[in-house]
Design a protein around this motif. Structure first.
Motif, PDB file in Angstrom:
ATOM      1  N   GLU A 166       0.850  -1.096  -0.089  1.00 11.69           N
ATOM      2  CA  GLU A 166       0.136  -0.458   0.371  1.00 11.69           C
ATOM      3  C   GLU A 166       1.468   1.507   0.230  1.00 11.69           C
ATOM      4  O   GLU A 166       1.802   1.723   1.020  1.00 11.69           O
ATOM      5  CB  GLU A 166      -0.706   0.014   1.727  1.00 11.69           C
ATOM      6  N   ARG A 181      -3.495   3.832  -2.229  1.00 14.20           N
ATOM      7  CA  ARG A 181      -3.222   2.668  -3.364  1.00 14.20           C
ATOM      8  C   ARG A 181      -3.002   1.126  -3.435  1.00 14.20           C
ATOM      9  O   ARG A 181      -1.620   1.132  -2.490  1.00 14.20           O
ATOM     10  CB  ARG A 181      -3.042   2.965  -4.537  1.00 14.20           C
ATOM     11  N   ARG A 182      -3.909   0.245  -3.357  1.00 10.90           N
ATOM     12  CA  ARG A 182      -2.492  -1.273  -3.252  1.00 10.90           C
ATOM     13  C   ARG A 182      -1.602  -0.913  -4.572  1.00 10.90           C
ATOM     14  O   ARG A 182      -2.609  -0.733  -5.448  1.00 10.90           O
ATOM     15  CB  ARG A 182      -3.515  -1.902  -3.135  1.00 10.90           C
TER      16      ARG A 182
END
Ligand SMILES: Cc1cc2nc3c(=O)[nH]c(=O)nc-3n(C[C@H](O)[C@H](O)[C@H](O)COP(=O)(O)O)c2cc1C
Length: 377
Positions: free
Chosen positions: A81, A85-86
């Protein structure tokens, strides 16, 4: 002139011996055979005696890993992460200028390969394709690297354009009040060939030609980039954008703390790939100091000499959250355009998966400081 790769569609088989690159170093060797010397030297060089450039690699090689066994690793999870956002991989593409020196499609091909690999691309202020054209090519996450220019209106317009085009972060480069002297560029009187230009900048700034006995880039840089930056300028950048602001080029814990006091959303430990202060330590040697000053408040990324999946594990074990890669992208782009970059990223991904498995790590969270072994003298 830009020499076209012999087989732009084939990211694998393209070096003189006809063998498929097995690792990132193979891409550099193959690219060296394809590029005009002026471009090769511009990509490869460090500043001064290139001590820091070499040290970036050597410091990685000295770091050993005390791997764990019997951890049921299976297929390790490489995702991380960052900025909410991953990311599929703890790997980001570093900003490097003028990618069309490597391949006619330059930054566009890198955008496509990055999207396919789930990797974020950082576009340079000095990209040779405009930030809008890159954004149109790929809707994958992208960050914009900012050189704060003497012309603040132009600087602000770059930030506004990046935000409007969907870039998700502004990465301000803070290690370049002046450009380090890369002597090969001086010898070659580095200049851009026709058709390659800093595409984001106003028409009057586009021309980058060598005049007299110097590198055209060095002259361009000293004319246009502001050498008087202070932390107050980070406040200014933050005031003109709602995007997260990262700083790139921090090499000390106290500077990282100061950056956080000025509201940055991430710190990039970088010595600019050994291209700025020759005599700086390797980035891998200072991650621990920076990460301990940051103490988890924002992500810490690192670049400089990452060439193997195991280097990513080493950097993470020292406290980094992710790494950036610079030159390997240029070499793979030279050799095979989009396919080359895709293959190079896949090599790095699969090396990372293997290194994690062999270290006994099921995910990046398992990459902890106790993995670090004795350091070679
Ligand atoms: C050819 C070249 C151009 C670069 N251009 C930029 C740039 O425009 N802005 C910037 O912040 N860093 C620039 N860098 C530095 C990279 O972002 C990165 O810090 C460095 O390449 C990482 O080291 P590595 O090449 O060993 O992976 C450049 C590096 C290279 C090799």
């Amino acid at each position: 002139m830009v020499r076209r790769p012999a087989k732009p569609e084939d990211g694998g088989v393209n070096n003189s011996s006809g063998s498929t690159p097995l690792n990132l170093a193979d891409y550099e060797r193959a690219a060296a055979e394809l590029l005009p010397i002026m471009s090769y030297d511009y990509f490869a060089s460090g500043s001064g005696d290139q001590v820091t450039l070499r040290r970036n690699r050597e410091a990685f090689e000295r770091l050993t890993l005390r791997y764990r066994v019997m951890r049921g690793v299976g297929e390790p999870d490489t995702s991380v992460e960052l900025l909410g956002r991953r990311h599929a991989l703890p790997i980001v593409i570093a900003p490097t200028a003028f990618m069309r020196l490597a391949h006619p499609f330059g930054e566009l091909s890198v955008a496509e390969a990055a999207r396919d690999a789930g990797v974020t691309q950082t576009l340079s202020t000095l990209s040779s394709v405009s930030l809008e054209d890159v954004a149109r090519t790929s809707d994958a996450p992208k960050w914009f690297q900012l050189y704060v220019l003497r012309d603040r209106e132009l600087t602000a317009s770059l930030v506004r354009r990046a935000e409007a085009a969907g870039y998700e972060a502004i990465m301000v480069t803070v290690d370049a009040p002046v450009l380090g002297t890369r002597e090969a560029d001086v010898r070659n009187r580095f200049s851009l060939p026709g058709g390659v230009e800093p595409a984001n900048l106003a028409d009057e700034l586009r021309n980058l030609r060598a005049s007299g006995e110097a590198s055209g880039l060095q002259q361009y840089f000293s004319t246009n980039v502001d050498p008087t930056l202070t932390w107050a300028d980070i406040d200014w950048v933050r005031s003109i954008t709602s995007l997260p602001v990262l700083v790139k080029g921090v090499m000390r814990g106290d500077d990282a703390s100061e950056a956080i006091e000025h509201g940055v959303a991430g710190v990039i430990v970088s010595n600019h790939g050994g291209r700025q202060l020759d005599g700086a330590p390797a980035t891998i040697e200072v991650i621990r100091e920076v990460a301990s000053a940051v103490a988890g408040r924002v992500p810490v990324l690192v670049d400089g000499g990452v060439r193997r999946g195991v280097d990513v594990v080493r950097a993470l074990a020292l406290g980094a959250d992710a790494v950036l890669i610079g030159r390997p992208v240029l070499w793979a782009l030279t050799v095979g355009g989009r396919e080359g970059v895709t293959n190079m990223l896949e090599l790095l991904r699969s090396e990372l998966v293997q290194a994690l498995a062999l270290c006994g790590c099921r995910s990046l969270a398992d990459v902890t400081a106790d993995l670090l072994g004795p350091v070679e003298p």
